[in-house]
Design a protein around this motif. Structure first.
Motif, PDB file in Angstrom:
ATOM      1  N   PRO A 186       0.805  -1.233   0.000  1.00 35.45           N
ATOM      2  CA  PRO A 186       0.000   0.000   0.000  1.00 35.45           C
ATOM      3  C   PRO A 186       0.835   1.278   0.000  1.00 35.45           C
ATOM      4  O   PRO A 186       0.341   2.354  -0.357  1.00 35.45           O
ATOM      5  N   GLU A 187       2.118   1.167   0.382  1.00 34.98           N
ATOM      6  CA  GLU A 187       2.986   2.355   0.383  1.00 34.98           C
ATOM      7  C   GLU A 187       3.294   2.846  -1.034  1.00 34.98           C
ATOM      8  O   GLU A 187       3.876   3.924  -1.212  1.00 34.98           O
ATOM      9  N   ILE A 188       2.907   2.075  -2.037  1.00 36.78           N
ATOM     10  CA  ILE A 188       3.157   2.497  -3.421  1.00 36.78           C
ATOM     11  C   ILE A 188       2.580   3.890  -3.674  1.00 36.78           C
ATOM     12  O   ILE A 188       3.143   4.680  -4.430  1.00 36.78           O
ATOM     13  N   LYS A 189       1.470   4.204  -3.011  1.00 30.21           N
ATOM     14  CA  LYS A 189       0.818   5.493  -3.276  1.00 30.21           C
ATOM     15  C   LYS A 189       1.678   6.688  -2.863  1.00 30.21           C
ATOM     16  O   LYS A 189       1.510   7.792  -3.379  1.00 30.21           O
ATOM     17  N   THR A 190       2.623   6.476  -1.928  1.00 29.89           N
ATOM     18  CA  THR A 190       3.542   7.576  -1.604  1.00 29.89           C
ATOM     19  C   THR A 190       4.855   7.436  -2.389  1.00 29.89           C
ATOM     20  O   THR A 190       5.460   8.432  -2.765  1.00 29.89           O
ATOM     21  N   LYS A 191       5.268   6.198  -2.660  1.00 29.67           N
ATOM     22  CA  LYS A 191       6.526   5.987  -3.397  1.00 29.67           C
ATOM     23  C   LYS A 191       6.475   6.556  -4.811  1.00 29.67           C
ATOM     24  O   LYS A 191       7.486   6.955  -5.363  1.00 29.67           O
ATOM     25  N   VAL A 192       5.281   6.571  -5.419  1.00 33.76           N
ATOM     26  CA  VAL A 192       5.194   7.044  -6.817  1.00 33.76           C
ATOM     27  C   VAL A 192       5.186   8.560  -6.945  1.00 33.76           C
ATOM     28  O   VAL A 192       5.347   9.089  -8.043  1.00 33.76           O
ATOM     29  N   LEU A 193       4.998   9.264  -5.839  1.00 30.05           N
ATOM     30  CA  LEU A 193       4.844  10.719  -5.930  1.00 30.05           C
ATOM     31  C   LEU A 193       6.181  11.410  -6.197  1.00 30.05           C
ATOM     32  O   LEU A 193       7.020  11.535  -5.319  1.00 30.05           O
ATOM     33  N   LEU A 194       6.364  11.850  -7.419  1.00 32.62           N
ATOM     34  CA  LEU A 194       7.559  12.609  -7.786  1.00 32.62           C
ATOM     35  C   LEU A 194       7.252  14.095  -7.616  1.00 32.62           C
ATOM     36  O   LEU A 194       6.104  14.479  -7.348  1.00 32.62           O
ATOM     37  N   ASP A 195       8.263  14.943  -7.796  1.00 32.45           N
ATOM     38  CA  ASP A 195       8.080  16.388  -7.610  1.00 32.45           C
ATOM     39  C   ASP A 195       6.866  16.898  -8.381  1.00 32.45           C
ATOM     40  O   ASP A 195       6.724  16.615  -9.578  1.00 32.45           O
ATOM     41  N   GLY A 196       6.025  17.654  -7.683  1.00 30.94           N
ATOM     42  CA  GLY A 196       4.878  18.263  -8.359  1.00 30.94           C
ATOM     43  C   GLY A 196       3.641  17.383  -8.374  1.00 30.94           C
ATOM     44  O   GLY A 196       2.555  17.832  -8.740  1.00 30.94           O
TER      45      GLY A 196
END
Length: 267
Positions: A186-196
């Motif tokens: 479930p941590e994928i939702k934060t791992k994918v967040l790149l700048d912006g």
């Protein structure tokens, strides 16, 4: 007139992996489209079961050596390449010791799916796009095959759109019967967040199961293709609701021409 450029990103390609509908389409479609006068590049992961010696893979030093940060950890990106002589085409491989040196593709010998499949998909998607930037090659169209490519449409529309190489790129996502059983970390939702990028961009993968990950890919793609005769019933229902251009399942004899005609409509 300048040749149209098509980037193929696939989870599996034969002869490097066993034959399946996805691996065969990913092998013969780029060749067929190249023979129609398009320029192509093709990428897949360098799983540990891909025999480097038999397939004559070699590292491309000028493209390797970058680090991708995933979940605050540096992971070296290694690029390898092999040629399919009969097709006069090259296949680029995304390699990394942490993610791709095990002997299986998505599950261990007992059939248990790998705990880090989320990061493997993330590394693969970013690795391909960063390599294309290094190649300074601007694709008119990006065609993604398999759930391991599902984050590519998101990154193109929400992060790399500022890069002139991808500013005009259209994305097509092919759906297959390649369902994984276990929900991704479930941590994928934060791992994918790149700048912006913001959490709302990935709210669909609050629960990152196969259907939700596929819906995320569909939402950020410009068009959808049904690659196998049967796909998940939830996705069969979801695709028409999006109103996006859609190409239904095409048999072996006609798919190359049908896909090429569909490309023309999309770009």
């Amino acid at each position: 007139m300048e040749k149209k450029k098509i980037l193929y990103i696939s989870q599996e390609i034969t002869p490097y992996l066993p034959e399946s509908e996805m691996s065969e389409i990913s092998r013969y479609l780029p060749q067929g489209v190249q023979e129609k006068g398009r320029e192509i590049r093709t990428f897949m992961p360098r799983y540990g079961c891909v025999n480097e010696r038999r397939n004559q893979l070699h590292e491309v030093i000028r493209l390797s050596g970058m680090n991708l940060v995933i979940d605050d950890t540096d992971h070296p990106l290694i690029i390898k390449v092999a040629s399919i002589q009969a097709a006069r085409m090259q296949v680029y491989f995304i390699d990394n010791e942490d993610y791709f040196h095990r002997k299986q593709v998505v599950a261990n010998s007992k059939g248990e799916e790998f705990e880090d499949n989320d990061e493997r998909a993330l590394f693969f998607a970013r690795g391909v796009l960063e390599t294309v930037i290094k190649l300074r090659w601007a694709p008119d169209l990006i065609h993604c095959h398999g759930w391991m490519t599902a984050l590519v449409p998101l990154f193109i529309k929400k992060y790399y759109y500022n890069d002139p190489l991808f500013g005009q790129s259209k994305v097509i996502y092919s759906l297959y019967n390649d369902e994984f059983k276990k929900t991704l970390n479930p941590e994928i939702k934060t791992k994918v967040l790149l700048d912006g990028m913001v959490p709302e961009d990935v709210s669909l993968i609050e629960k990152p199961d196969y259907v939700n990950l596929s819906k995320l890919a569909i939402n950020y793609s410009d068009a959808i293709i049904q690659g196998t005769e049967k796909i998940h019933p939830d996705l069969e229902k979801f695709v028409p609701e999006t109103g996006k251009p859609f190409l239904g399942y095409q048999p072996k004899e006609t798919y190359i021409d049908a896909y090429d005609d569909f490309y023309k409509k999309v770009w």
